[in-house]
Enzyme design. Structure first.
Site, mmCIF file in Angstrom:
data_model
loop_
_atom_site.group_PDB
_atom_site.id
_atom_site.type_symbol
_atom_site.label_atom_id
_atom_site.label_comp_id
_atom_site.label_asym_id
_atom_site.label_seq_id
_atom_site.Cartn_x
_atom_site.Cartn_y
_atom_site.Cartn_z
ATOM 1 N N CYS A 239 -5.253 11.768 -5.986
ATOM 2 C CA CYS A 239 -4.897 12.004 -4.586
ATOM 3 C C CYS A 239 -3.651 12.889 -4.520
ATOM 4 O O CYS A 239 -2.591 12.529 -5.058
ATOM 5 C CB CYS A 239 -4.651 10.687 -3.865
ATOM 6 N N CYS B 270 -4.485 -8.854 4.042
ATOM 7 C CA CYS B 270 -5.120 -7.548 3.881
ATOM 8 C C CYS B 270 -4.864 -7.086 2.456
ATOM 9 O O CYS B 270 -3.795 -7.331 1.897
ATOM 10 C CB CYS B 270 -4.538 -6.543 4.879
ATOM 11 N N CYS C 205 -0.002 -7.413 3.731
ATOM 12 C CA CYS C 205 -0.899 -6.470 3.082
ATOM 13 C C CYS C 205 -0.465 -6.264 1.640
ATOM 14 O O CYS C 205 0.725 -6.065 1.362
ATOM 15 C CB CYS C 205 -0.880 -5.136 3.818
ATOM 16 N N ARG D 114 -2.443 1.801 14.138
ATOM 17 C CA ARG D 114 -1.156 1.553 13.475
ATOM 18 C C ARG D 114 -0.381 2.848 13.257
ATOM 19 O O ARG D 114 -0.870 3.791 12.648
ATOM 20 C CB ARG D 114 -1.360 0.862 12.131
#
Length: 326
Positions: A58, A129, A98, A261
């Site tokens: 990425c 999460c 999360c 968000r």
């Protein structure tokens, strides 16, 4: 009442996105008020449970082993350490915890610990999460049975632009994982990153992909790229703030019942820009000093901003933290 639709076309979405800003903001705020209390914001805390050494490439990520990053790889952290962090987050007002791991996908040997993390955080009364990369059917079932509430798997950008950002997995790989998660009954958290050199049509196409999921993601994080050293996007040109607000407002209208968000990049945003994003329909943020490896506003800064704007944090039950204290 505005209801969610799953048949958005690029043309309709582009027309919406390109409305005069005042009209777009008015529509977004109207939709927002139909489905949410406009003065309440859901707060989440994000913890990196395994940092660095990721096999993906990425272009925005400092955790990629392929980007020449100087960030060293760590092992999966201990379950009790995760639960200690979760308790602190809960006591600080966060309602969702999360957990993110820098993996292409988890290994089966890690699943027992991951399951224990989910079960432990849920026992604290928080929503859970995780973001762990791609999952197979058995891993999805184990996480679901442990009580995982949300699975985060961002699509990042449009299908057209995706190969410019990531080459080690395909756009369809991302969609397959989200379909697998949804079919198991876990809620999906999925959004993207703005400011990676994409065009306006890519931002619109990304929203069309998300809105046309059935159902649309329950949470939609919209990130502003925070260029990281030693990554291909280290010198990326920042997105125009008004263009960023347009995407927030368009997302709110296209996905009226989803939490939108305001995610990475808030540390570089002025109070005024954040206020515009909240007015455009953003109603969820991360709290704490870091988001995995990127900076995030400190809690005191958020408290001051919330006081200025008259915003309150939600609890799991939907009350504000102020109401819960009373």
């Amino acid at each position: 009442m505005t209801v969610a639709t799953t048949n958005w076309t690029r043309e309709d979405a582009q027309t919406l996105h390109d409305l005069p800003l005042m009209d777009l903001m008015f529509r977004a705020q109207s939709v927002h008020r139909t489905h949410f209390d406009p003065n309440k914001v859901q707060t989440s805390k994000l913890l990196s449970i395994k940092t660095g050494g990721c096999a993906e490439d990425c272009a925005y990520c400092s955790q990629s082993a392929r980007n020449g990053s100087k960030l060293s790889a760590s092992k999966l952290i201990e379950v009790e350490r995760v639960l200690t962090q979760a308790r602190q987050a809960r006591d600080g007002g966060a309602t969702r915890f999360c957990m993110g791991a820098a993996w292409r996908e988890p290994k089966d040997r890690d699943m027992d610990a991951l399951v224990a993390m989910v079960e432990g955080v849920r026992a604290l009364g928080m929503e859970t999460c995780m973001t762990l990369g791609m999952l197979d059917d058995n891993q999805v079932i184990r996480l679901r049975d442990a009580g995982l509430d949300y699975y985060n798997h961002n699509i990042d950008t449009s299908e057209r632009y995706y190969p410019e950002v990531i080459t080690t997995r395909t756009f369809s790989d991302r969609i397959d994982t989200m379909n697998r998660v949804q079919e198991a009954g876990i809620k999906v958290c999925s959004g993207g990153i703005l400011g990676m050199g994409e065009e306006t049509q890519d931002r619109v196409d990304m929203l069309v992909t998300l809105a046309n999921m059935n159902p649309a993601p329950d949470s939609v994080p919209i990130n502003m790229l925070m260029p990281q050293e030693d990554t291909p996007l280290a010198d990326a040109k920042p997105i125009d703030p008004i263009d960023f607000v347009r995407v927030i407002a368009t997302a709110r209208i296209m996905m009226p019942t989803s939490y939108v968000r305001l995610s990475a990049g808030r540390s570089d945003m002025s109070d005024e820009l954040q206020a515009m994003c909240f007015f455009a329909g953003a109603n969820s943020i991360f709290v704490g000093e870091t988001l995995l490896t990127a900076e995030n506003p400190e809690e005191d800064t958020d408290a001051i901003l919330f006081a200025k704007l008259g915003l309150q944090s939600e609890t799991v039950a939907g009350q504000s933290s102020r109401e819960a204290a009373e």
